[in-house]
Motif scaffolding. Structure first.
Motif, PDB file in Angstrom:
ATOM      1  N   GLU A   1       0.808  -1.217   0.000  1.00 29.11           N
ATOM      2  CA  GLU A   1       0.000   0.000   0.000  1.00 29.11           C
ATOM      3  C   GLU A   1       0.837   1.260   0.000  1.00 29.11           C
ATOM      4  O   GLU A   1       2.033   1.236   0.284  1.00 29.11           O
ATOM      5  CB  GLU A   1      -0.984  -0.011   1.172  1.00 29.11           C
TER       6      GLU A   1
ATOM      7  N   GLU B   1       0.893   9.167  14.056  1.00 31.05           N
ATOM      8  CA  GLU B   1      -0.058   8.091  14.348  1.00 31.05           C
ATOM      9  C   GLU B   1      -0.785   8.287  15.671  1.00 31.05           C
ATOM     10  O   GLU B   1      -0.226   8.818  16.628  1.00 31.05           O
ATOM     11  CB  GLU B   1       0.691   6.768  14.466  1.00 31.05           C
TER      12      GLU B   1
ATOM     13  N   LEU C   1       1.576   6.464   4.060  1.00 29.28           N
ATOM     14  CA  LEU C   1       0.823   7.624   4.553  1.00 29.28           C
ATOM     15  C   LEU C   1       1.719   8.452   5.455  1.00 29.28           C
ATOM     16  O   LEU C   1       2.204   7.941   6.471  1.00 29.28           O
ATOM     17  CB  LEU C   1      -0.391   7.176   5.371  1.00 29.28           C
TER      18      LEU C   1
HETATM   19  P1  AMP Z   1      -0.220  -2.170  10.996  1.00 30.64           P
HETATM   20  O1  AMP Z   1       0.095  -3.519  11.577  1.00 30.64           O
HETATM   21  O2  AMP Z   1      -0.994  -2.207   9.736  1.00 30.64           O
HETATM   22  O3  AMP Z   1      -0.740  -1.224  12.022  1.00 30.64           O
HETATM   23  O4  AMP Z   1       1.192  -1.497  10.674  1.00 30.64           O
HETATM   24  C1  AMP Z   1       2.203  -1.390  11.652  1.00 30.64           C
HETATM   25  C2  AMP Z   1       2.820  -0.026  11.590  1.00 30.64           C
HETATM   26  O5  AMP Z   1       3.395   0.224  10.305  1.00 30.64           O
HETATM   27  C3  AMP Z   1       1.830   1.094  11.775  1.00 30.64           C
HETATM   28  O6  AMP Z   1       1.588   1.335  13.107  1.00 30.64           O
HETATM   29  C4  AMP Z   1       2.526   2.241  11.097  1.00 30.64           C
HETATM   30  O7  AMP Z   1       3.535   2.780  11.915  1.00 30.64           O
HETATM   31  C5  AMP Z   1       3.201   1.584   9.932  1.00 30.64           C
HETATM   32  N1  AMP Z   1       2.349   1.649   8.748  1.00 30.64           N
HETATM   33  C6  AMP Z   1       1.474   0.728   8.338  1.00 30.64           C
HETATM   34  N2  AMP Z   1       0.882   1.099   7.195  1.00 30.64           N
HETATM   35  C7  AMP Z   1       1.374   2.299   6.865  1.00 30.64           C
HETATM   36  C8  AMP Z   1       1.162   3.206   5.769  1.00 30.64           C
HETATM   37  N3  AMP Z   1       0.329   2.917   4.775  1.00 30.64           N
HETATM   38  N4  AMP Z   1       1.858   4.343   5.766  1.00 30.64           N
HETATM   39  C9  AMP Z   1       2.734   4.637   6.760  1.00 30.64           C
HETATM   40  N5  AMP Z   1       2.995   3.831   7.796  1.00 30.64           N
HETATM   41  C10 AMP Z   1       2.327   2.666   7.864  1.00 30.64           C
END
Ligand code: AMP
Ligand code: GLY
Length: 424
Positions: free
Chosen positions: A185, A192, A188
């Motif tokens: 993806e 957070e 972003l």
């Molecule tokens: P998730 O398990 O999907 O929460 O991803 C773990 C961490 O990766 C998140 O807390 C963010 O710090 C980072 N992350 C995940 N997706 C994105 C994204 N699309 N853009 C930027 N950082 C991301």
């Protein structure tokens, strides 16, 4: 009320600690629990992914409410098993838990309901996935599709790291069946925050926001973890952002899940990136955040038991508004050396009594076990959660680290910079 808490981490200990203070709660039972939960009531040796056994136990014991801690229990169908035996359950059905257990489902759901999230593509073929990266700019965000305890995401700065991450998931099966597919993806930008809402299928009650530190080491460096520390409130999460999050993300999700025949009951946890044009959804979780929950429980003034029961019974519309302490709370995660890759377990922990005496400190057990003679040992990756409150965030942080320093545990490590962003 007799309440069964399912889980064994710091989140569940914090929920138990809060529920135990309720005048309407007569007993707390936990399955499988931990030494901290054992101080609050009985523990039973049933695993979180054994929905049939848990439901049979809850029925036999005439439990008034089951509170699901971890996503694994929800994804295994615990709420569905409890529904069959008419035991009220705070937590989502297996179908509703797909919001967390399948990133592909969550992404497609957001597309169907206009919920703001990063553009993405799903792949089960490494060659196609790598080819797709060819036309794109770093950083690359690569995620295993299924449940990977917060560790299934790689943010790669280079093509080489991105390719290696794709191979680890799809070829080397680093996450087993959770990595049969990957999601790539858009990155972003922003800051957070974790936001939580209680849901009964129809009505959502906003809780508070928190901020978590996902990386293992100081300066937000090192591998992703389940979370190394948290604080609440989150300065980045203004009232405007909260209203935008409710209107653009939480309420459309609740309505969409109902419309798709998967009404969502439990706590909806939106992992958000706050950017100039408002909140964007990074991920949904179908449970409280760990360690965010610990900070929320330290700040919640209202009785938690009636509101969880109201959510379980579809009666949130009539529930009284929740009251919060405006003062901040912080959680420091004390982890075993080697976490997150290979935590060393079995090391002896001393000094918790002295540490608990630091002003406004409460310590929750996350991954501990106790020998027959009372010796406390590390038994997991994240082992202790040191929480503190204060008039200011700085005061809370100073208290929490004073308690950390009073603990004698050479086998552990923690980040020393929790809440740095908010402290400026
Ligand atoms: P998730 O398990 O999907 O929460 O991803 C773990 C961490 O990766 C998140 O807390 C963010 O710090 C980072 N992350 C995940 N997706 C994105 C994204 N699309 N853009 C930027 N950082 C991301
Ligand atoms: N601390 C983040 C989570 O519970 O997923």
């Amino acid at each position: 009320m007799k309440i069964l808490i399912v889980g064994s981490g710091g989140r569940e200990h914090a929920l138990g600690w809060k529920l135990k203070q309720s005048p309407v709660v007569s007993a707390i039972i936990s399955a499988p629990g931990n030494p901290g939960l054992a101080e609050l009531g009985r523990t039973v040796a049933i695993k979180v992914d054994q929905p049939g056994e848990l439901a049979a136990f809850a029925m036999r014991e005439q439990v008034d409410l089951v509170v699901i801690g971890p996503e694994v229990a929800a994804a295994a169908g615990l709420a569905d098993s409890l529904a069959k035996v008419n035991v009220p359950c705070f937590g989502p059905s297996q179908a509703a838990a797909e919001l967390e257990s399948s990133k592909a489902f969550m992404k497609e759901f957001c597309g169907r309901h206009g919920i703001p999230t990063a553009e993405y593509k799903v792949f089960d073929d490494a060659i196609r996935a790598k080819a797709y990266l060819g036309g794109r700019e770093p950083p690359f965000v690569i995620k295993a599709d299924g449940l990977a305890a917060g560790k299934g995401v790689v943010i790669a700065e280079t093509r080489r790291d991105a390719d290696a991450a794709i191979d680890e998931v799809l070829f080397l099966k680093k996450f087993g069946t959770a990595g049969q597919r990957i999601v790539i993806e858009d990155f972003l930008p922003g800051e957070e925050a974790s936001f939580f809402a209680l849901c009964d299928g129809e009505t959502a009650v906003p809780l508070q926001a928190a901020q978590d530190h996902k990386r293992a080491y100081d300066g937000d460096k090192g591998p992703n973890t389940g979370g190394m520390g948290a604080y609440s409130p989150a300065p980045v999460f203004s009232d405007v952002v909260r209203d935008q999050t409710m209107e653009r993300i939480i309420l459309p999700t609740l309505a969409g899940m109902r419309a798709e025949g998967r009404p969502f009951v439990g706590v909806l946890f939106a992992g958000l990136m706050i950017s100039a044009d408002g909140p964007k959804l990074i991920e949904f979780n179908v449970r409280f955040g760990d360690p965010e929950c610990q900070t929320l429980m330290r700040r919640l003034k209202s009785d938690l038991a009636p509101v969880l029961l109201a959510a379980a019974k579809g009666e949130l519309k009539n529930a009284p508004a929740l009251e919060w302490d405006a003062r901040p709370a912080v959680t420091i995660v004390y982890a075993a050396q080697g976490y997150p890759d290979e935590p060393l377990t079995g090391s002896v922990i001393r000094g918790l009594d002295a540490a608990s005496k630091v002003t406004e400190v409460v310590i929750f057990h996350a991954g501990t076990r106790q020998d027959e003679d009372g010796t406390l040992r590390a038994s997991g990756g994240r082992v202790l959660n040191i929480t503190a409150t204060g008039d200011t965030l700085r005061e809370a942080v100073v208290r929490a680290y004073a308690a950390v320093d009073a603990i004698d545990w050479p086998g552990g490590f923690c980040r020393r910079d929790i809440a740095w962003r908010a402290l400026g």
